[in-house]
Scaffold this active site. Sequence first.
Site, PDB file in Angstrom:
ATOM      1  CG  ASP A 254      -2.199  -0.861   1.282  1.00 51.97           C
ATOM      2  OD1 ASP A 254      -2.913  -0.654   0.162  1.00 51.97           O
ATOM      3  OD2 ASP A 254      -2.486  -1.389   2.145  1.00 51.97           O
TER       4      ASP A 254
HETATM    5  C1  BGC Z   1       0.307   1.166   6.543  1.00 53.27           C
HETATM    6  C2  BGC Z   1      -0.214   0.126   5.526  1.00 53.27           C
HETATM    7  C3  BGC Z   1      -1.611   0.236   5.430  1.00 53.27           C
HETATM    8  C4  BGC Z   1      -1.999   1.582   4.621  1.00 53.27           C
HETATM    9  C5  BGC Z   1      -3.375   1.605   4.197  1.00 53.27           C
HETATM   10  C6  BGC Z   1      -0.058   2.441   5.669  1.00 53.27           C
HETATM   11  O1  BGC Z   1       0.045   3.620   6.635  1.00 53.27           O
HETATM   12  O2  BGC Z   1       1.709   1.224   6.461  1.00 53.27           O
HETATM   13  O3  BGC Z   1       0.407  -1.072   6.293  1.00 53.27           O
HETATM   14  O4  BGC Z   1      -1.835  -1.026   4.423  1.00 53.27           O
HETATM   15  O5  BGC Z   1      -1.576   2.296   5.417  1.00 53.27           O
HETATM   16  O6  BGC Z   1      -4.231   1.717   5.325  1.00 53.27           O
HETATM   17  C1  NOJ Z   2      -1.763  -3.856   5.479  1.00 50.01           C
HETATM   18  C2  NOJ Z   2      -2.822  -4.136   4.443  1.00 50.01           C
HETATM   19  O1  NOJ Z   2      -3.920  -4.410   5.277  1.00 50.01           O
HETATM   20  C3  NOJ Z   2      -2.527  -5.035   3.575  1.00 50.01           C
HETATM   21  O2  NOJ Z   2      -3.630  -5.193   2.553  1.00 50.01           O
HETATM   22  C4  NOJ Z   2      -1.411  -4.482   2.624  1.00 50.01           C
HETATM   23  O3  NOJ Z   2      -1.123  -5.400   1.779  1.00 50.01           O
HETATM   24  C5  NOJ Z   2      -0.211  -4.361   3.696  1.00 50.01           C
HETATM   25  N1  NOJ Z   2      -0.447  -3.337   4.828  1.00 50.01           N
HETATM   26  C6  NOJ Z   2       1.335  -3.869   2.903  1.00 50.01           C
HETATM   27  O4  NOJ Z   2       1.273  -2.564   2.750  1.00 50.01           O
END
Ligand code: BGC
Ligand code: NOJ
Length: 827
Positions: free
Chosen positions: A485
């Site tokens: 993400d």
């Molecule tokens: C986090 C991710 C998460 C994303 C979306 C980011 O700040 O590091 O792990 O998936 O936000 O919520």
């Molecule tokens: C947490 C999110 O829930 C997941 O969908 C994503 O793949 C990981 N973060 C990595 O960014």
Amino acid sequence: MRYGHFDDERREYVITRPDTPVPWINYLGTDEFFGIISNTAGGYSAYRDARLRRLTRYRYNNVPPDYGGRYLYLRDDATGEYWSPTWQPVRRDLDAYECRHGLSYTAISSSLGGISAQALYFVPPGQTLEVWRLRVTNERPEAAEISAFSFVEFALWDAQDDATNFQRNYSTGEVEVDAAGGVIYHKTEYRERRNHFAYFACSEPVAGFDTQREAFLGAYRGFDAPLAVQRGASGDSVAHGWSPVGSHHVRLTLAPGQTREVVFLLGYSENPRDDKFSAPGVINKSRVQPVIDHWLDPAAVEAGFAALQAVTGDVLGALQVDTPDVDTNRMVNVWNAYQCLVTFNMSRSMSSYESGIGRGMGFRDSCQDLLGSVQLDPARARDRIRDLAATQFASGGAFHQYQPLTKTGNDAIGSGFNDDPLWLVLGVAAYLKETGDATILNEQVPFSDGGQATLYGHLQRSLRYTLDRLGPHGLPLIGRADWNDCLNLNCFSETPGESFQTTENLSGGVAESIFIAGLFTLAAREFADIAYHCGRPADANSFRADAEKMTGNVIEHGWDGDWFLRAYDHYGNPVGSAANAEGQVFIEPQGMCIMGGIGVGNGVATRALASVRERLATPHGIMLVQPPFSEYHVELGEISSYPPGYKENGSVFCHTNPWVMIAEAMAGHGDAAFDYYQRINPAAREAISEVHRCEPYVYAQMIAGADAATHGEAKNSWLTGTAAWNFVAITQWILGIRPELDGLRVDPVLPSAWPGYSATRRFRGVTYQIAVRRRDAPAEPAGQPAASHGHVPSQVTGVIVDGQPIEGTVVPFAAPGATIRVEVIIR
Ligand code: BGC
Ligand code: NOJ
């Protein structure tokens, strides 16, 4: 250092001191009513949706931590001394303390000054209420007069609004209290559009009650020193606005050795919209009253608890293993499976780190959760698949998140995460392999922007979505982000606070993801198998050809020499290349491309795996990227916003580690695969709990990487795709018990030190008793190694089913109800 221990027989983790490094939590509820509960009774409850139907209030990031909970107070009426039998919120030193987190229940026991108490919390299966069963025992030689107080603070339903809209909320709160004071009803907004209310009931005659927070606590006082408890008398307050709470006061006279039991119920109930009131403004209780009466009965509580244990025990019966490693057994048999169920239920909504407001059901998250839970509850997996597919668009794209209550996509985040649709293919494939229920493919499922198609058609569109969005190298465009993400290659954000995920302000149709390429080849091959199986060979061949073509593009443009590249950025520059100063090697494409079959059998995969070992592996697990980004890169996005070693910027992001374990297993490297498994196995890390800090019974999303000051420290436990993928890696690839469309494959890739293992697997109504052992004497029935997935020879030299040797490693189907003995001989 340990803060407790596993009780394997009772399937409980026993915490022996209340001051764990962070709250160590558990989940209550298996159907529609859920809660989190910490080892000191902190937490909250919700009906179906942690944001839209929150029953009780919890203060995230409070000091002291973990505030708001299922509180109990005991008071010695002779001396005025009071304490909490669950330690919080009073936090008085106790003579004894023990918390047992079990499967969907928690029991906290303690004693002080000769008064011992046990609080058991659980949700009976199928009910929308939780039971708190308090037992108080007088261990003194003389009689004791003890007051017990209960306490909950109600949330005003919408958790987001509850935490922000005080100008309104301080005036809306309403309650009802029954004549005897035993049942407190929370009915804020029931007068208008809500047809639901909460209740808090007590089994014993009460000496008093409170429903207004300030009356119970006293002005400027906290939960640790409520005035009502201190003085030994409730205020009989009725809330009008401000903060509705529920508290009962019960007086217990206890002879020496006597135990008294008090049952409290915290529940949720609904009335039909046209039958809400029994008199103007008064809740119609005709439906809820029998429920309350039933569950206040201690015999019903006993039966409800037994029913819960039967349900969870049955669910875990899908797979039980006996390996030479106790930590593997603990995780596979109990805790990892349980975590898979919890992630399936909760997606990414409520935990100590997920506020229940932000993320609801994640599309890719829920699809992956299916991989670890489908064998536990196939019927609910089926429903989930339909819900997920219904948040797709006709283009094949998908809403990134949806709310469980409304099942509609979340507009605030929208779509455009180009990996999302592909995960649905993996989720459905897992369901089909587990159940063989191909009828689901023919069901019509709507698109969220109109129209509908069969589920089979949805999957075709998922794959087409990638093929319709290829970049200059013939690799998939990344969109807003892929699995990572935080790799936001089309977002150039200079504005503090702007969302990296939704700000797609510079999309040039250039930024490509090698990770999605790997995921596409995996999904396309899975789909081709499905298509072939349901008699559509033309579709199978066409997607196989697409997978081949993608494989070629990855080898040509996505291979950096020693590892797979991660991406191409907006300018067409490589990301995750030896040519970069930072961010040279990423874990995700190494695992996923190999799982997709790219480079397997020709040295490419083994070279990539060697690079992972050389560049990314630490004793605490495999890091996501090295070197991490030391400064903000506007062209990469959120990944570079994190300090080095944390989260996506070079932590051990545990979700990705099992991909490498699977890749190692596919390459035949049993020692490497199991070594990686153990590095992040929470049970195996129990002895370093002061470093790891999170619960030793469940996976956390991340463990701080080598570049972090706190290397080895875990964060974000419970709600993570780590649960499902580790379960898949250990059970399907290392132990090798793999459901396939044609039967159950047993093709272990074990560490060399293991002589074997045994397992019981329930699969399509048949019980498989599996015994795997190493060929130790030439007299054993041995043959040629069986051909295996990929191009690596299997460890397996013989499979004997009910005494008869079979060809290969797939055990053919048997009639439901049968029990089959499977002996597997390995090299
Ligand atoms: C986090 C991710 C998460 C994303 C979306 C980011 O700040 O590091 O792990 O998936 O936000 O919520
Ligand atoms: C947490 C999110 O829930 C997941 O969908 C994503 O793949 C990981 N973060 C990595 O960014």
